[in-house]
Design a protein around this motif. Structure first.
Motif, PDB file in Angstrom:
ATOM      1  N   LYS A 197       4.859   2.600   1.656  1.00 41.63           N
ATOM      2  CA  LYS A 197       4.672   3.965   1.168  1.00 41.63           C
ATOM      3  C   LYS A 197       6.000   4.685   0.931  1.00 41.63           C
ATOM      4  CE  LYS A 197       0.103   4.755   3.160  1.00 41.63           C
ATOM      5  NZ  LYS A 197      -0.530   5.037   1.850  1.00 41.63           N
ATOM      6  N   GLN A 198       7.040   3.908   0.716  1.00 43.40           N
ATOM      7  CA  GLN A 198       8.395   4.449   0.637  1.00 43.40           C
ATOM      8  C   GLN A 198       8.550   5.512  -0.461  1.00 43.40           C
ATOM      9  OE1 GLN A 198      12.158   2.165  -0.611  1.00 43.40           O
ATOM     10  NE2 GLN A 198      11.923   1.721   1.559  1.00 43.40           N
ATOM     11  N   LEU A 199       8.010   5.259  -1.641  1.00 44.62           N
ATOM     12  CA  LEU A 199       8.139   6.207  -2.749  1.00 44.62           C
ATOM     13  C   LEU A 199       7.440   7.521  -2.436  1.00 44.62           C
ATOM     14  CD1 LEU A 199       7.670   3.872  -5.859  1.00 44.62           C
ATOM     15  CD2 LEU A 199       9.771   4.964  -5.084  1.00 44.62           C
ATOM     16  N   ALA A 200       6.251   7.428  -1.857  1.00 45.91           N
ATOM     17  CA  ALA A 200       5.507   8.644  -1.506  1.00 45.91           C
ATOM     18  C   ALA A 200       6.240   9.426  -0.419  1.00 45.91           C
ATOM     19  CB  ALA A 200       4.096   8.283  -1.055  1.00 45.91           C
ATOM     20  N   ILE A 201       6.801   8.699   0.537  1.00 47.51           N
ATOM     21  CA  ILE A 201       7.555   9.348   1.619  1.00 47.51           C
ATOM     22  C   ILE A 201       8.800  10.033   1.056  1.00 47.51           C
ATOM     23  CG2 ILE A 201       8.918   8.934   3.716  1.00 47.51           C
ATOM     24  CD1 ILE A 201       6.920   6.655   4.352  1.00 47.51           C
ATOM     25  N   ALA A 202       9.477   9.372   0.121  1.00 47.68           N
ATOM     26  CA  ALA A 202      10.677   9.949  -0.487  1.00 47.68           C
ATOM     27  C   ALA A 202      10.354  11.277  -1.163  1.00 47.68           C
ATOM     28  CB  ALA A 202      11.285   8.970  -1.481  1.00 47.68           C
TER      29      ALA A 202
END
Length: 290
Positions: A197-202
């Motif tokens: 979920k890295q993009l959403a977290i960013a």
């Protein structure tokens, strides 16, 4: 014989206890405290040179001191510092000046010194930093009834005494609050889900992280605490937040090189060179892999 054994135990026990405090390591031939320490250790050289200067030069706000004197005794405090750290030298000296002004019992303070060496980055000799998310020093953590109330990280937002007062009034957001939030996400989600979920977290944290160095330091703290996957996940997130920051890719290249993963290390060094073809750190990283 029984009395002799009792006396022997009574004699040895204080020695063991005292030996667990005020230990030193040498960093570039300079002594530095490591692990739990007492204020008395800071009154000896080489620490006294900066401690006494910063202590004597600081004049806490008398009005705030009066407020703290009536309330702070309900709390306990854990502090983490580095005797190699400029901010620690200033703020810890001032902290003890404030504690003396409010008549705070020193036995309600747990003071811990951490290392600045790569293999033990922001770590203590007894692992006392574990579970505290110590990524910047000094860090002052306030507790009431055994529960963390707030913390002051690296340097105060106003003055140290005002920050202490605001902390216990539940009117305070510490520096690096974004790192604290990301750490909570990582602990809640686990590293595998976090990376997916890295993009959403960013997108979610882009306004909480104010500069590249915040997560860069945090990733290294995790990585060298043998939480390698978590350290890499944070470093990856940092490149999402700062895609033009060359140091982010060098950071990942260095970490994968340390893990002897040449393929991924080379990938990130080349990414750094694509942004900055003259970057010597990336070039050196590649040379070491060949």
């Amino acid at each position: 014989m029984k009395h002799k054994l009792t006396l022997l135990v009574l004699f040895i026990a204080p020695m063991i206890f005292s030996q667990s405090f005020n230990k030193e390591i040498r960093i570039d031939s300079i002594p530095n405290l490591i692990g739990k320490f007492t204020k008395e250790a800071l009154l000896k050289e080489p620490y006294a040179a900066w401690f006494e200067k910063n202590y004597n030069e600081y004049e806490p706000d008398a009005e705030v001191i009066s407020l703290l004197e009536n309330e702070l005794s309900k709390y306990t405090i854990t502090l983490f510092m580095g005797t190699w750290c400029g901010d620690s030298k200033i703020e810890v000296s001032r902290f003890y000046k404030i504690m003396e002004a409010v008549n705070f019992p020193l036995d309600r303070i747990t003071a811990i010194a951490v290392s600045n060496q790569r293999e033990t980055y922001k770590q203590s000799i007894g692992g006392e930093q574990e579970g505290f998310n110590i990524h910047r020093v000094p860090t002052f953590i306030l507790y009431k009834n055994g529960k963390e109330v707030n913390r002051i990280i690296e340097h105060p937002i106003t003055t140290l005494e005002e920050d202490l007062w605001n902390s216990i009034q539940d009117n305070y957001t510490p520096n690096y609050d974004g790192v604290t939030y990301i750490n909570s996400l990582l602990e809640k989600m686990g590293v595998e889900k976090f990376r997916k979920k890295q993009l959403a977290i960013a997108r979610k944290v882009q306004n909480k992280i104010t500069k590249f160095s915040e997560l860069n330091t945090y990733s290294s703290v995790l990585f060298y605490a043998k939480r390698t996957e978590e350290g890499i996940a944070i470093a990856e997130l940092n490149t999402q937040l700062y895609p033009s920051e060359v140091s982010g890719y060098i950071n990942l290249g260095n970490k994968y090189s340390y893990l002897q993963n040449k393929e991924k290390a080379m990938h990130y060094y080349k990414k750094a060179l694509s942004l900055d073809p003259k970057n010597n750190m990336a070039k050196k990283g590649i040379e070491l892999l060949l």
